[in-house]
Design a protein around this motif. Structure first.
Motif, PDB file in Angstrom:
ATOM      1  N   UNK A 145      -4.770   7.527  16.345  1.00  0.00           N
ATOM      2  CA  UNK A 145      -6.074   7.620  16.886  1.00  0.00           C
ATOM      3  C   UNK A 145      -6.602   6.203  17.312  1.00  0.00           C
ATOM      4  N   UNK A 146      -5.632   5.252  17.327  1.00  0.00           N
ATOM      5  CA  UNK A 146      -6.215   3.627  17.630  1.00  0.00           C
ATOM      6  C   UNK A 146      -7.063   3.072  16.557  1.00  0.00           C
ATOM      7  N   UNK A 147      -6.968   3.728  15.273  1.00  0.00           N
ATOM      8  CA  UNK A 147      -7.974   3.306  14.446  1.00  0.00           C
ATOM      9  C   UNK A 147      -7.156   2.933  12.880  1.00  0.00           C
ATOM     10  N   UNK A 148      -7.802   2.059  12.348  1.00  0.00           N
ATOM     11  CA  UNK A 148      -7.523   1.712  10.971  1.00  0.00           C
ATOM     12  C   UNK A 148      -7.717   2.785   9.900  1.00  0.00           C
ATOM     13  N   UNK A 149      -6.913   3.344   9.237  1.00  0.00           N
ATOM     14  CA  UNK A 149      -7.099   4.475   8.164  1.00  0.00           C
ATOM     15  C   UNK A 149      -7.195   3.853   6.968  1.00  0.00           C
ATOM     16  N   UNK A 150      -8.308   3.893   5.886  1.00  0.00           N
ATOM     17  CA  UNK A 150      -8.000   3.396   4.552  1.00  0.00           C
ATOM     18  C   UNK A 150      -7.679   4.291   3.840  1.00  0.00           C
ATOM     19  N   UNK A 151      -6.740   3.852   2.969  1.00  0.00           N
ATOM     20  CA  UNK A 151      -5.919   4.806   2.060  1.00  0.00           C
ATOM     21  C   UNK A 151      -6.430   4.576   0.764  1.00  0.00           C
ATOM     22  N   UNK A 152      -6.402   5.874  -0.075  1.00  0.00           N
ATOM     23  CA  UNK A 152      -7.040   5.833  -1.606  1.00  0.00           C
ATOM     24  C   UNK A 152      -6.001   6.263  -2.605  1.00  0.00           C
ATOM     25  N   UNK A 153      -4.963   6.909  -2.034  1.00  0.00           N
ATOM     26  CA  UNK A 153      -3.840   7.623  -2.991  1.00  0.00           C
ATOM     27  C   UNK A 153      -3.381   6.803  -4.043  1.00  0.00           C
ATOM     28  N   UNK A 154      -3.740   6.592  -5.472  1.00  0.00           N
ATOM     29  CA  UNK A 154      -3.254   5.729  -6.152  1.00  0.00           C
ATOM     30  C   UNK A 154      -1.684   5.824  -6.342  1.00  0.00           C
ATOM     31  N   UNK A 155      -1.032   6.547  -6.245  1.00  0.00           N
ATOM     32  CA  UNK A 155       0.434   6.753  -6.143  1.00  0.00           C
ATOM     33  C   UNK A 155       0.948   5.697  -5.327  1.00  0.00           C
ATOM     34  N   UNK A 156       0.255   6.017  -3.954  1.00  0.00           N
ATOM     35  CA  UNK A 156       0.902   5.079  -2.761  1.00  0.00           C
ATOM     36  C   UNK A 156       0.418   3.481  -3.032  1.00  0.00           C
ATOM     37  N   UNK A 157      -0.733   3.427  -3.266  1.00  0.00           N
ATOM     38  CA  UNK A 157      -1.149   1.885  -3.664  1.00  0.00           C
ATOM     39  C   UNK A 157      -0.350   1.200  -4.499  1.00  0.00           C
ATOM     40  N   UNK A 158       0.054   1.945  -5.646  1.00  0.00           N
ATOM     41  CA  UNK A 158       0.925   1.547  -6.790  1.00  0.00           C
ATOM     42  C   UNK A 158       1.932   0.709  -6.312  1.00  0.00           C
ATOM     43  N   UNK A 159       2.620   1.458  -5.261  1.00  0.00           N
ATOM     44  CA  UNK A 159       3.866   0.705  -4.803  1.00  0.00           C
ATOM     45  C   UNK A 159       3.837  -0.764  -4.018  1.00  0.00           C
ATOM     46  N   UNK A 160       2.476  -1.019  -3.734  1.00  0.00           N
ATOM     47  CA  UNK A 160       2.149  -2.391  -3.331  1.00  0.00           C
ATOM     48  C   UNK A 160       1.410  -3.268  -4.292  1.00  0.00           C
ATOM     49  N   UNK A 161       0.952  -2.737  -5.519  1.00  0.00           N
ATOM     50  CA  UNK A 161       0.459  -3.584  -6.300  1.00  0.00           C
ATOM     51  C   UNK A 161       1.009  -3.664  -7.759  1.00  0.00           C
TER      52      UNK A 161
END
Length: 319
Positions: A145-161
């Motif tokens: 929808x042309x928008x940035x969507x903030x993500x909060x799923x810890x399992x997903x964010x763990x992949x990047x951190x």
């Protein structure tokens, strides 16, 4: 008695040595220079940052190396990354792994689209993939929808951190895909057939090789690699932002492949060289920025490196 030294010159000539080993020498020289002249370069935090930043470029470049080895090109990899980023939030309610699976499936279909246009329809790769370069990011923006969507799923964010044994997960994924790509190229019939197709497509077809299937599989692999990079970039950013994720990464990937010694004319694929090429470009940029030179200087330096790599490859072909 006269001795024909032409084979020795072809084997040990300067263009051959530079193309085969120059990228590794450049990595060693840049590391040595920074170790001496750049404060805190060898600190674990800085090394981690450099590796994490270059990992998505490495992943995309691996897929690009396969395509270039087939005498093709894929300009759509950045848009495929954006498409993967846009899809993740749509399915994150079903769990992190289903959402990642859907993002990778999008990479499969993107690669299939490119592969069919190149192998079946007969379009030039640059034209076929340019279409998805434009349409892919547009579709990603529609999904988001042309928008940035903030993500909060810890399992997903763990992949990047997160780390595993002190090594960032994104770096481990890049290493794993490097091993996979090297195995495909060096130890499978697909790899041998791919280089044959890239070296001489007409001869490969006459020899009975499934040229269309090889090309389609190659573009699918490139699409999947780009989707993986998109997933990792999204997890690092902690947000789905199709308008920025993957922007111009196709240029970085092509540069890494060329600097790593894979000729744009196809028929030869250097996987480890591609990884080293990505490291060279990352180190050049980091070195100049750390010595207070503007990013524009780094971009010009990278352009010079690209021209030098293309010139060396041309000189090698003409000898």
């Amino acid at each position: 008695m006269a001795t024909d030294t032409a084979p020795l010159r072809r084997r040990f000539g300067l263009p051959r040595l530079v193309q085969d080993y120059g990228v590794y020498a450049a990595v060693a020289a840049l590391v040595a220079y920074n170790a001496v002249f750049t404060p805190n370069f060898l600190d674990s935090g800085n090394l981690r940052t450099q590796l994490v930043q270059v990992a998505p470029v490495v992943i995309v470049a691996l897929g690009m190396a396969l395509v270039i080895g087939s005498e093709g090109i894929d300009l759509s990899v950045g848009s495929v990354m954006a498409l993967a980023a846009a899809i993740i939030p749509l399915y994150l309610g079903f769990g992190v792994w289903p959402s990642i699976a859907m993002a990778l499936i999008a990479g499969v279909f993107a690669g299939l689209f490119n592969g069919v246009l190149v192998a079946v329809v007969g379009l030039q790769p640059i034209v076929a993939t340019l279409a998805l370069l434009v349409a892919g990011r547009g579709l990603a923006l529609v999904f988001a929808d042309g928008q940035l969507k903030q993500l909060h799923n810890p399992d997903l964010l763990a992949l990047g951190s997160d780390d595993v044994a002190g090594v960032p997960i994104v770096v481990l994924v890049a290493l794993a895909l490097t091993v996979v790509a090297a195995f495909l190229v060096r130890s499978t019939s697909y790899g041998r057939q791919l280089t044959a197709v890239g070296g001489n497509r007409a001869a490969a077809s006459l020899a009975g090789l499934p040229v269309r299937r090889i090309l389609i599989v190659t573009y699918i692999l490139c699409g999947v690699f780009a989707a993986v990079a998109g997933v990792l970039a999204t997890s690092r950013l902690t947000a789905s932002d199709p308008s920025t994720i993957g922007n111009l990464i196709e240029l970085s990937a092509i540069t890494a492949v060329v600097v790593g010694g894979t000729p744009l004319t196809g028929g030869r694929i250097r996987i480890v060289g591609t990884v080293a090429g990505a490291l060279v470009m990352q180190l050049v940029r980091a070195t100049l920025i750390k010595h207070d030179l503007p990013d524009s200087t780094a971009q010009m330096a990278q352009a010079v490196i690209i021209l030098a790599a293309v010139y060396v490859a041309r000189e090698r072909r003409t000898r």
